[in-house]
Design a protein around this motif. Sequence first.
Motif, mmCIF file in Angstrom:
data_model
loop_
_atom_site.group_PDB
_atom_site.id
_atom_site.type_symbol
_atom_site.label_atom_id
_atom_site.label_comp_id
_atom_site.label_asym_id
_atom_site.label_seq_id
_atom_site.Cartn_x
_atom_site.Cartn_y
_atom_site.Cartn_z
ATOM 1 N N LEU A 274 0.815 -1.215 0.000
ATOM 2 C CA LEU A 274 0.000 0.000 0.000
ATOM 3 C C LEU A 274 0.849 1.265 0.000
ATOM 4 O O LEU A 274 0.358 2.334 -0.352
ATOM 5 C CB LEU A 274 -0.939 -0.001 1.210
ATOM 6 C CG LEU A 274 -2.037 -1.073 1.186
ATOM 7 C CD1 LEU A 274 -2.845 -1.036 2.467
ATOM 8 C CD2 LEU A 274 -2.945 -0.869 -0.022
ATOM 9 N N ALA A 275 2.111 1.119 0.413
ATOM 10 C CA ALA A 275 2.983 2.294 0.377
ATOM 11 C C ALA A 275 3.242 2.746 -1.056
ATOM 12 O O ALA A 275 3.566 3.910 -1.296
ATOM 13 C CB ALA A 275 4.306 1.982 1.071
ATOM 14 N N TYR A 276 3.096 1.831 -2.012
ATOM 15 C CA TYR A 276 3.410 2.152 -3.399
ATOM 16 C C TYR A 276 2.251 1.868 -4.354
ATOM 17 O O TYR A 276 2.417 1.983 -5.566
ATOM 18 C CB TYR A 276 4.644 1.368 -3.851
ATOM 19 C CG TYR A 276 5.906 1.815 -3.167
ATOM 20 C CD1 TYR A 276 6.644 2.886 -3.653
ATOM 21 C CD2 TYR A 276 6.350 1.187 -2.009
ATOM 22 C CE1 TYR A 276 7.801 3.312 -3.021
ATOM 23 C CE2 TYR A 276 7.508 1.601 -1.362
ATOM 24 C CZ TYR A 276 8.227 2.663 -1.876
ATOM 25 O OH TYR A 276 9.362 3.082 -1.242
ATOM 26 N N LEU A 289 4.812 5.732 -9.493
ATOM 27 C CA LEU A 289 4.824 6.303 -10.840
ATOM 28 C C LEU A 289 6.077 7.152 -11.056
ATOM 29 O O LEU A 289 6.785 6.997 -12.060
ATOM 30 C CB LEU A 289 3.576 7.147 -11.065
ATOM 31 C CG LEU A 289 3.569 7.992 -12.353
ATOM 32 C CD1 LEU A 289 3.480 7.100 -13.581
ATOM 33 C CD2 LEU A 289 2.427 9.005 -12.330
ATOM 34 N N ILE A 290 6.345 8.063 -10.117
ATOM 35 C CA ILE A 290 7.522 8.925 -10.249
ATOM 36 C C ILE A 290 8.798 8.088 -10.257
ATOM 37 O O ILE A 290 9.736 8.340 -11.023
ATOM 38 C CB ILE A 290 7.550 9.973 -9.121
ATOM 39 C CG1 ILE A 290 6.379 10.953 -9.301
ATOM 40 C CG2 ILE A 290 8.869 10.716 -9.094
ATOM 41 C CD1 ILE A 290 6.237 11.954 -8.176
ATOM 42 N N THR A 346 3.280 2.378 -17.918
ATOM 43 C CA THR A 346 2.710 2.330 -16.574
ATOM 44 C C THR A 346 1.319 2.947 -16.588
ATOM 45 O O THR A 346 1.086 3.942 -17.274
ATOM 46 C CB THR A 346 3.589 3.117 -15.571
ATOM 47 O OG1 THR A 346 4.863 2.493 -15.471
ATOM 48 C CG2 THR A 346 2.955 3.136 -14.176
ATOM 49 N N VAL A 347 0.388 2.334 -15.844
ATOM 50 C CA VAL A 347 -0.910 2.937 -15.563
ATOM 51 C C VAL A 347 -0.981 3.094 -14.045
ATOM 52 O O VAL A 347 -0.746 2.138 -13.313
ATOM 53 C CB VAL A 347 -2.077 2.069 -16.064
ATOM 54 C CG1 VAL A 347 -3.410 2.716 -15.717
ATOM 55 C CG2 VAL A 347 -1.973 1.841 -17.562
#
Length: 709
Positions: A274-276, A289-290, A346-347
């Motif tokens: 959940l952190a990412y 994403l970044i 990436t989505v």
Amino acid sequence: MVATATAAPGSLRVVSDDNYPPYLFMGPDHQPRGYLVDEWKLWEQKTGVHVELIPTDWANAQHMLLDGKADVIEMLFRTPEREVHYDFSEAYAKVSVGIYVDSSISGIDDIDALRGFEVGVERGDACTEHLRLHGINAIKLYRGYTEMIDAVRDRDVRILCMDDYPANYYLYKNGSSVKFTRAFEFYSGDFHRGVRKGDLATLALVDRGMKLITSDEREALRRKWMGRPVSFTPYTQFFAYALLLVGIAGIALGIWVFSLRRAVERRTRDLGFLAYHDALTRLPNRSLLIDRLDHAIKQGEGSRLALFLIGLDHFKRINESVGHEVGDQLIKEVAERLSGIGPTHTVARVGSDAFAVTLQGPLDTTTITAAAERMLRLIGKGFAWGGRNIFISASIGISIYPGDGADGASLLKHADAALGQAKREGRSRFRFYSASLSNEAQVLLDLGEGLREALQRDEFVLLYQPQAELRSGRVVGVEALLRWRRNGTDMMMPDRFVPYAEETGFINAIGDWVLQEACHRAAHWLRIGLPELGMAVNLSPRQFAGPHLFEHVSDALGASGLPPHLLELEITEGSLLQHGAAVSSTLASLRGLGLSLAIDDFGTGYSSLAYLNQFPIQVLKIDRSFLSGLPDDPRAVSLTSTIVAMGRNMNMRVLAEGVENLAQWNFLRDLGCHGAQGWYVGPPMTAEVFEAWMATNPVFPPPGDPSSG
């Protein structure tokens, strides 16, 4: 008769990976140690054949065997690629291969999550083949596992594909100095011994010697190198009962501790995920994403990267009118639609009503514009709920690396600025961060709007350019050329609208119309008494790759009544090379209808004789660019002569495009080229003009031409 036996060799050279504990590794004294060292010593004792064990890096080990510098290779996975070069022993060990990830990265839980990251692999490892099989091509090769671990420590790479045996060894050996964990099992395989293809005598010798090693000897090797099992021996009945009670209590306690540990691990894993990731859609969040953008930019994957920031319009009204539960379901459906649009990088979900999509590769404004338009259409299709549809629109802001930012945070910031501009201008649209690109995109959007209506307004037109037989001078066919008479004005050439039609999918409907119109026109000419004329129709790459091509062609022939041998389908070289064997059955089926297949603009792509031989091609069309210097340019003469000779040797009909004068006509005729097309023969004409032109019975060279006799 006296039976003879093949004498055993005096020595056997065995090569393998020098960095694969506990099977084989180099000790502090720089001497090889491990299970294989002791096993081959036993083999040597049993057979009397001296064994030279050669530890080296894995890629070199394979080269040594194939180059004849070794007789046997150890610890070899069996793969289709390797079966071409090796013969294999029976499997003797099962090995799991895992994906190991730097602890700073979370959310890598399956193979698809590796997209956008570079994966470190030992040079020559079968993991490379497996990764590429799953579409993961960002692979960094290392000499061995030690070098891979050093790369992790130096932050040169953050994800490794490793066999579990050496990975576990290095996890233990390095302790806290290298923080990487096993994310998931990628695949498992069996260890084999390998020999050069056809060297069955050596393989049989190795197998015979291995069978001489007893089970007790193997168990001793296993205990020494794979760990010693704990044995329990009761001394008294009382002590046994006591141990039994303690054991039961211990088991119960162990189960409780194990369950608690599993729960803690699961919770920790969930928290790490959940952190990412977004909890609702399971997509990467803003942080990941970044991170992925930064990694892609750092690795230089592709020359361009486009970031689409998608904001749902007036989403708050959905929650207020039908409730948050329905709103959450709509968010999940939007996520699914965006995840299915194609080969994205990436989505991600980056806000309560905001998503991000990134694309990579050789992107131009047409490709990016078409992708944005496709996203808007996908979101605007409507969502079923409670027997009715809920409709929602979206706005998109687009930023592009490298022009709009040098890192992920900058690209996201500038895409957000472009998204704000799109919303201020009325929503349900997209804008580039660069104003000039937005203006260019608007031109493409206007073009797309016209394409949507062009078929209904009957704005497309086919022109017909004649093709003549060089030897006889007779007109034997035509090529159907598409034009767009937009708004009743001048005709627009296809290079101005076909690329956008390709990107947006309009080309399928346009291509079907061209096929039907051309077949009906050719059949009409037969009915009014014109001689048999071949009708050449171009297939776009997207139309060629479509699943219903055979049906569309068959329908056009059936509906028009055109004899199949008069239809010729033209395909570009690039289409053949791109789609390869996947369409060979379709081409064979089309050929089975009785029509002809041609390669258009031959020589401008990546020509391959193997492909020409593989597919049922009957016609080569020489691109006009080769004719511009004929017959005076030696280079043009050489290239054209080569293509004509090659086509004739492969029993193909060769037709030259762009024939503009008599000198070119005569040169091509004398060279043995079969046909010609170009302004010397005739310009592209409407059907009516062509019919009148044919009534003059043109013959080439025309009567009265100084060289016609």
